[in-house]
Design a protein around this motif. Structure first.
Motif, PDB file in Angstrom:
ATOM      1  N   MET A 155       0.848  -1.188   0.000  1.00  0.00           N
ATOM      2  CA  MET A 155       0.000   0.000   0.000  1.00  0.00           C
ATOM      3  C   MET A 155       0.889   1.244   0.000  1.00  0.00           C
ATOM      4  O   MET A 155       2.067   1.168   0.352  1.00  0.00           O
ATOM      5  CB  MET A 155      -0.927   0.001   1.222  1.00  0.00           C
ATOM      6  N   ARG A 156       0.325   2.380  -0.406  1.00  0.00           N
ATOM      7  CA  ARG A 156       1.018   3.659  -0.295  1.00  0.00           C
ATOM      8  C   ARG A 156       0.643   4.236   1.061  1.00  0.00           C
ATOM      9  O   ARG A 156      -0.534   4.414   1.374  1.00  0.00           O
ATOM     10  CB  ARG A 156       0.601   4.640  -1.390  1.00  0.00           C
ATOM     11  N   ALA A 157       1.654   4.498   1.851  1.00  0.00           N
ATOM     12  CA  ALA A 157       1.421   4.999   3.205  1.00  0.00           C
ATOM     13  C   ALA A 157       2.277   6.238   3.446  1.00  0.00           C
ATOM     14  O   ALA A 157       3.289   6.452   2.766  1.00  0.00           O
ATOM     15  CB  ALA A 157       1.789   3.922   4.227  1.00  0.00           C
ATOM     16  N   ASN A 158       1.851   7.022   4.402  1.00  0.00           N
ATOM     17  CA  ASN A 158       2.688   8.100   4.903  1.00  0.00           C
ATOM     18  C   ASN A 158       3.496   7.549   6.064  1.00  0.00           C
ATOM     19  O   ASN A 158       2.971   6.822   6.903  1.00  0.00           O
ATOM     20  CB  ASN A 158       1.844   9.289   5.361  1.00  0.00           C
ATOM     21  N   ASP A 159       4.771   7.896   6.105  1.00  0.00           N
ATOM     22  CA  ASP A 159       5.657   7.492   7.201  1.00  0.00           C
ATOM     23  C   ASP A 159       5.735   8.661   8.174  1.00  0.00           C
ATOM     24  O   ASP A 159       6.336   9.687   7.885  1.00  0.00           O
ATOM     25  CB  ASP A 159       7.031   7.143   6.643  1.00  0.00           C
ATOM     26  N   TRP A 160       5.086   8.497   9.321  1.00  0.00           N
ATOM     27  CA  TRP A 160       5.095   9.488  10.388  1.00  0.00           C
ATOM     28  C   TRP A 160       6.023   9.018  11.494  1.00  0.00           C
ATOM     29  O   TRP A 160       5.975   7.851  11.873  1.00  0.00           O
ATOM     30  CB  TRP A 160       3.687   9.671  10.958  1.00  0.00           C
ATOM     31  N   GLN A 161       6.830   9.895  12.017  1.00  0.00           N
ATOM     32  CA  GLN A 161       7.798   9.542  13.063  1.00  0.00           C
ATOM     33  C   GLN A 161       7.644  10.474  14.258  1.00  0.00           C
ATOM     34  O   GLN A 161       7.411  11.674  14.101  1.00  0.00           O
ATOM     35  CB  GLN A 161       9.217   9.671  12.506  1.00  0.00           C
ATOM     36  N   LEU A 162       7.816   9.894  15.444  1.00  0.00           N
ATOM     37  CA  LEU A 162       7.788  10.667  16.680  1.00  0.00           C
ATOM     38  C   LEU A 162       8.990  10.262  17.523  1.00  0.00           C
ATOM     39  O   LEU A 162       9.249   9.070  17.688  1.00  0.00           O
ATOM     40  CB  LEU A 162       6.497  10.400  17.450  1.00  0.00           C
ATOM     41  N   ASP A 163       9.713  11.247  18.032  1.00  0.00           N
ATOM     42  CA  ASP A 163      10.871  11.004  18.880  1.00  0.00           C
ATOM     43  C   ASP A 163      10.384  10.748  20.301  1.00  0.00           C
ATOM     44  O   ASP A 163       9.881  11.659  20.968  1.00  0.00           O
ATOM     45  CB  ASP A 163      11.807  12.217  18.832  1.00  0.00           C
ATOM     46  N   LEU A 164      10.515   9.508  20.766  1.00  0.00           N
ATOM     47  CA  LEU A 164      10.051   9.133  22.105  1.00  0.00           C
ATOM     48  C   LEU A 164      10.897   9.740  23.217  1.00  0.00           C
ATOM     49  O   LEU A 164      10.490   9.725  24.384  1.00  0.00           O
ATOM     50  CB  LEU A 164      10.006   7.615  22.241  1.00  0.00           C
ATOM     51  N   THR A 165      12.085  10.251  22.868  1.00  0.00           N
ATOM     52  CA  THR A 165      12.937  10.857  23.902  1.00  0.00           C
ATOM     53  C   THR A 165      12.630  12.343  24.099  1.00  0.00           C
ATOM     54  O   THR A 165      13.113  12.951  25.046  1.00  0.00           O
ATOM     55  CB  THR A 165      14.432  10.698  23.569  1.00  0.00           C
ATOM     56  N   ALA A 166      11.835  12.922  23.216  1.00  0.00           N
ATOM     57  CA  ALA A 166      11.456  14.336  23.331  1.00  0.00           C
ATOM     58  C   ALA A 166      10.214  14.451  24.224  1.00  0.00           C
ATOM     59  O   ALA A 166       9.421  13.503  24.328  1.00  0.00           O
ATOM     60  CB  ALA A 166      11.147  14.908  21.952  1.00  0.00           C
ATOM     61  N   PRO A 167      10.024  15.597  24.873  1.00  0.00           N
ATOM     62  CA  PRO A 167       8.826  15.787  25.704  1.00  0.00           C
ATOM     63  C   PRO A 167       7.562  15.653  24.842  1.00  0.00           C
ATOM     64  O   PRO A 167       7.575  16.067  23.680  1.00  0.00           O
ATOM     65  CB  PRO A 167       8.956  17.207  26.248  1.00  0.00           C
ATOM     66  N   PRO A 168       6.483  15.110  25.396  1.00  0.00           N
ATOM     67  CA  PRO A 168       5.233  14.989  24.643  1.00  0.00           C
ATOM     68  C   PRO A 168       4.761  16.367  24.171  1.00  0.00           C
ATOM     69  O   PRO A 168       4.810  17.337  24.911  1.00  0.00           O
ATOM     70  CB  PRO A 168       4.246  14.386  25.644  1.00  0.00           C
ATOM     71  N   THR A 169       4.280  16.409  22.913  1.00  0.00           N
ATOM     72  CA  THR A 169       3.801  17.671  22.357  1.00  0.00           C
ATOM     73  C   THR A 169       2.398  17.573  21.814  1.00  0.00           C
ATOM     74  O   THR A 169       1.869  18.544  21.329  1.00  0.00           O
ATOM     75  CB  THR A 169       4.725  18.159  21.210  1.00  0.00           C
ATOM     76  N   GLY A 170       1.806  16.387  21.792  1.00  0.00           N
ATOM     77  CA  GLY A 170       0.484  16.209  21.190  1.00  0.00           C
ATOM     78  C   GLY A 170      -0.600  16.979  21.912  1.00  0.00           C
ATOM     79  O   GLY A 170      -0.450  17.392  23.049  1.00  0.00           O
ATOM     80  N   SER A 171      -1.701  17.198  21.197  1.00  0.00           N
ATOM     81  CA  SER A 171      -2.828  17.911  21.799  1.00  0.00           C
ATOM     82  C   SER A 171      -4.112  17.163  21.575  1.00  0.00           C
ATOM     83  O   SER A 171      -4.283  16.475  20.638  1.00  0.00           O
ATOM     84  CB  SER A 171      -2.936  19.312  21.229  1.00  0.00           C
TER      85      SER A 171
END
Length: 171
Positions: A155-171
């Motif tokens: 499939m064609r997918a987007n590759d999203w990455q999150l640095d687990l060592t950085a402080p959480p930034t999600g909302s």
């Protein structure tokens, strides 16, 4: 933001998994599975935390209703050991921010393990809702990629990455 929490997948969550196996919910992930495949998946989910390779969770609303699933698992991606995240929310509960809440909670669990630097998610390029969850949860879009899911199907997918060592930034 929506209110929900996650609980480790339990033997009693089979009905939820069967509900999540609908054509609408699985349209971006290869379509519905057979009942035999669902039973095998449920067994893997129930026992997954025991493997040390990740964990599957149920998304639970304040009234106790089961609204979906979220999980993370170890994988190798581009010669790095990472966690992959995946989630699904039942149609009746979509559009309320539950997937983002669930992903952020699963990321907190993965982050606490301190054994991988990055988490990735690979939603279909044709799945705007899951791509929005990645953005809201603080992932960085690395670009499009070919991705095999389900096994044997590209499939064609987007590759999203999150640095687990950085402080959480999600909302």
């Amino acid at each position: 933001m929506a209110q929900a929490h996650i609980e480790p997948w339990h033997e009693s969550d089979l009905d939820l998994l069967r509900q999540l196996n609908s054509p609408e919910t699985r349209k971006h992930t290869g379509g519905p599975e057979t009942d035999e495949q669902v039973l095998a998946r449920h067994d893997r989910y129930v026992h997954f935390a025991d493997t040390g390779q990740g964990c599957m969770f149920t998304v639970v609303l304040p009234d106790g209703a089961r609204a979906g699933s979220v999980g993370y698992w170890a994988r190798e991606w581009r010669e790095q050991q990472v966690y992959e995240l995946g989630w699904a929310v039942l149609p009746a509960y979509r559009g309320k921010g539950l997937a983002t809440v669930a992903v952020l909670a699963a990321l907190d669990v993965a982050r606490a393990r301190r054994d991988r630097r990055y988490a990735h998610a690979y939603p279909s390029v044709d799945n705007p809702a899951s791509n929005a969850v990645c953005r809201k949860a603080g992932f960085t879009l690395l670009g499009e990629t070919g991705f095999e899911y389900p096994p044997g199907q590209m499939m064609r997918a987007n590759d999203w990455q999150l640095d687990l060592t950085a402080p959480p930034t999600g909302s």
